[in-house]
Design a protein around this motif. Structure first.
Motif, PDB file in Angstrom:
ATOM      1  N   UNK A 277       0.810  -1.210   0.000  1.00 33.02           N
ATOM      2  CA  UNK A 277       0.000   0.000   0.000  1.00 33.02           C
ATOM      3  C   UNK A 277       0.855   1.277   0.000  1.00 33.02           C
ATOM      4  N   UNK A 278       2.166   1.115  -0.119  1.00 37.01           N
ATOM      5  CA  UNK A 278       3.088   2.253  -0.117  1.00 37.01           C
ATOM      6  C   UNK A 278       2.956   3.067   1.171  1.00 37.01           C
ATOM      7  N   UNK A 279       2.880   2.346   2.274  1.00 44.36           N
ATOM      8  CA  UNK A 279       2.779   2.938   3.611  1.00 44.36           C
ATOM      9  C   UNK A 279       4.131   2.774   4.303  1.00 44.36           C
ATOM     10  N   UNK A 280       4.565   3.799   5.037  1.00 46.47           N
ATOM     11  CA  UNK A 280       5.933   3.821   5.544  1.00 46.47           C
ATOM     12  C   UNK A 280       6.066   3.566   7.039  1.00 46.47           C
ATOM     13  N   UNK A 281       4.964   3.309   7.748  1.00 42.96           N
ATOM     14  CA  UNK A 281       5.067   3.044   9.180  1.00 42.96           C
ATOM     15  C   UNK A 281       3.900   2.188   9.640  1.00 42.96           C
ATOM     16  N   UNK A 282       4.040   1.650  10.846  1.00 45.30           N
ATOM     17  CA  UNK A 282       3.004   0.844  11.478  1.00 45.30           C
ATOM     18  C   UNK A 282       2.696   1.475  12.833  1.00 45.30           C
ATOM     19  N   UNK A 283       1.417   1.561  13.187  1.00 43.42           N
ATOM     20  CA  UNK A 283       1.000   2.148  14.459  1.00 43.42           C
ATOM     21  C   UNK A 283       0.282   1.107  15.305  1.00 43.42           C
ATOM     22  N   UNK A 284       0.607   1.058  16.589  1.00 44.06           N
ATOM     23  CA  UNK A 284      -0.058   0.133  17.501  1.00 44.06           C
ATOM     24  C   UNK A 284      -0.583   0.881  18.719  1.00 44.06           C
ATOM     25  N   UNK A 285      -1.461   0.216  19.452  1.00 43.03           N
ATOM     26  CA  UNK A 285      -1.994   0.775  20.693  1.00 43.03           C
ATOM     27  C   UNK A 285      -1.264   0.270  21.921  1.00 43.03           C
ATOM     28  N   UNK A 286      -0.030  -0.148  21.755  1.00 47.97           N
ATOM     29  CA  UNK A 286       0.720  -0.719  22.877  1.00 47.97           C
ATOM     30  C   UNK A 286       0.956   0.315  23.973  1.00 47.97           C
ATOM     31  N   UNK A 287       0.855  -0.165  25.212  1.00 49.68           N
ATOM     32  CA  UNK A 287       1.024   0.671  26.397  1.00 49.68           C
ATOM     33  C   UNK A 287       1.984  -0.066  27.328  1.00 49.68           C
ATOM     34  N   UNK A 288       3.128   0.514  27.580  1.00 52.28           N
ATOM     35  CA  UNK A 288       4.230  -0.184  28.247  1.00 52.28           C
ATOM     36  C   UNK A 288       3.795  -0.808  29.581  1.00 52.28           C
ATOM     37  N   UNK A 289       4.012  -2.129  29.677  1.00 51.17           N
ATOM     38  CA  UNK A 289       3.739  -2.851  30.906  1.00 51.17           C
ATOM     39  C   UNK A 289       2.302  -3.263  31.116  1.00 51.17           C
ATOM     40  N   UNK A 290       1.425  -2.989  30.141  1.00 49.47           N
ATOM     41  CA  UNK A 290       0.007  -3.260  30.344  1.00 49.47           C
ATOM     42  C   UNK A 290      -0.291  -4.758  30.321  1.00 49.47           C
TER      43      UNK A 290
END
Length: 400
Positions: A277-290
């Motif tokens: 899709x010619x997309x340059x990044x990935x985004x997540x909902x990660x929250x450290x230690x959850x």
């Protein structure tokens, strides 16, 4: 004269130097698309502001829509008049008469230095005119009930009385595109929302495992994608069947490493879709230690499978703050629907919280996932949602 314009003020994008013109053009396009249901409006952009010519359209509905557009710092209903002292006085009087209260203040700004009267002098002229032509009003320069703002610009003078706070940030579409891992929980829609605040356009990917995950779980994710369209335009949602891959993981890999391997495969597949899709990044909902997959060690091990930038807007946020944003954007009630996604099934009793890269590679090496990944991508379904779909969904819910 009644209010005939909405004056839109820029925020951060006003600092963009050589890119300012293109950022403003994208914001203008976003505003026009958001207000597509109002055919009479006209949007005109200037270097230091934008205005929406109402032409008789319902300004209250338009004001509500403007609240959801990233890149707008603030906006106000405005009377647009000629740069003429007498006409400014008449319009200011009419604006005050439309308000309720007992005290007022006039704040004049004069970006147009060709106008012959200075800001302080105009404050006194207008204040005196208002006092002599109204009953019951007095001046309070500290905490007035009404503050009339007069902005004398080169093209015209704008008179406003209320400043409405916008979303701020950058216009969606000015800083590229990301692929959002949209699970169906509370966190990932908030991560998408916050990423859009930085001008990023989003596409979303969701991994589902029928029959272990239901159609209602899939519908929940689709509804969350619709919510996000309210803030960033169309959202493409890629639905990846993940059942066979999950079963293979938990059949052939050590149980306590199953969650880590599953997340690594999700990341691999997401990178493949992003490249397509010619997309340059990935985004997540990660929250450290959850949870177990969101420890520092887990993130380090999961990240090994991709060199794509991983955007984690929530990584250091408090969970209560995340929930507050979820409620504010209209996602919370959808996210808490009791339908499981693929991350909550096949959960090991004791997932590894400090997985090591060398161990995971050792466990993955004898398992060939290539055909499974290819099959999942071939059977991926893509659905596009628009802001109109989101509004129709709201109307449908109102009828229930």
């Amino acid at each position: 004269m009644i209010y005939n314009h909405i004056l839109v003020r820029y925020g951060e994008l006003a600092l963009k130097g050589k890119n300012r013109k293109s950022f403003i053009q994208i914001l203008k396009n976003n505003v026009e698309k958001k207000l597509n249901d109002y055919p009479n409006i006209k949007v005109k952009a200037r270097r230091d502001h934008m205005y929406i010519l109402l032409n008789g359209e319902d300004y209250e509905a338009i004001l509500e829509k403007c609240k959801d557009i990233f890149g707008i710092q603030s906006f106000s209903l405005a009377m647009k008049i000629e740069n003429d002292q007498e006409k400014i006085k008449e319009a200011a009087l009419e604006a005050l008469r439309l308000e309720s209260g007992e005290t007022f203040k006039v704040t004049c700004k004069r970006p147009n230095k060709d106008f012959p009267i200075g800001s302080q002098d105009m404050n006194q002229i207008l204040g005196g005119h208002l006092l002599s032509h109204t009953d019951g009003w007095t001046v309070d320069v500290h905490q007035p009930d009404v503050e009339l703002r007069v902005e004398i610009r080169h093209d015209a003078t704008y008179i406003t009385s209320k400043k409405i706070q916008g979303k701020g940030g950058l216009p969606v579409g000015t800083t590229g595109k990301t692929l959002l891992l949209l699970s169906g929980g509370i966190d990932s829609p908030v991560a998408g929302y916050l990423t859009m605040n930085r001008g990023v356009e989003i596409e979303a990917i969701h991994f589902h495992s029928p029959p272990f995950t239901s159609e209602r779980a899939k519908q929940k994710v689709e509804d969350l994608a619709r919510v996000l369209t309210k803030y960033g335009g169309d959202v493409k949602l890629h639905l990846v069947p993940f059942t066979e891959i999950q079963q293979k993981i938990f059949q052939e890999a050590p149980e306590n490493y199953g969650m880590t391997i599953m997340r690594r495969l999700m990341m691999r597949i997401s990178e493949m879709v992003a490249k397509q899709r010619d997309i340059l990044s990935i985004t997540t909902g990660e929250n450290l230690g959850q949870v177990a997959s969101q420890t520092m060690e887990s993130m380090h091990t999961i990240n090994e499978v991709t060199n794509y930038p991983i955007i984690r807007p929530l990584v250091a946020m408090d969970k209560i703050d995340i929930i507050d944003i979820s409620k504010k954007i209209g996602a919370y009630e959808i996210s808490i629907r009791p339908y499981e996604d693929c991350c909550t099934i096949f959960v090991p009793k004791s997932p590894k919280t400090k997985p090591r890269r060398d161990k995971v590679n050792e466990f993955e090496r004898p398992i060939d996932f290539s055909m499974d990944i290819e099959k999942a991508l071939n059977n991926m379904e893509t659905v596009t949602f628009s802001a109109t779909d989101e509004e129709k969904e709201d109307e449908f819910e109102d009828l229930l």
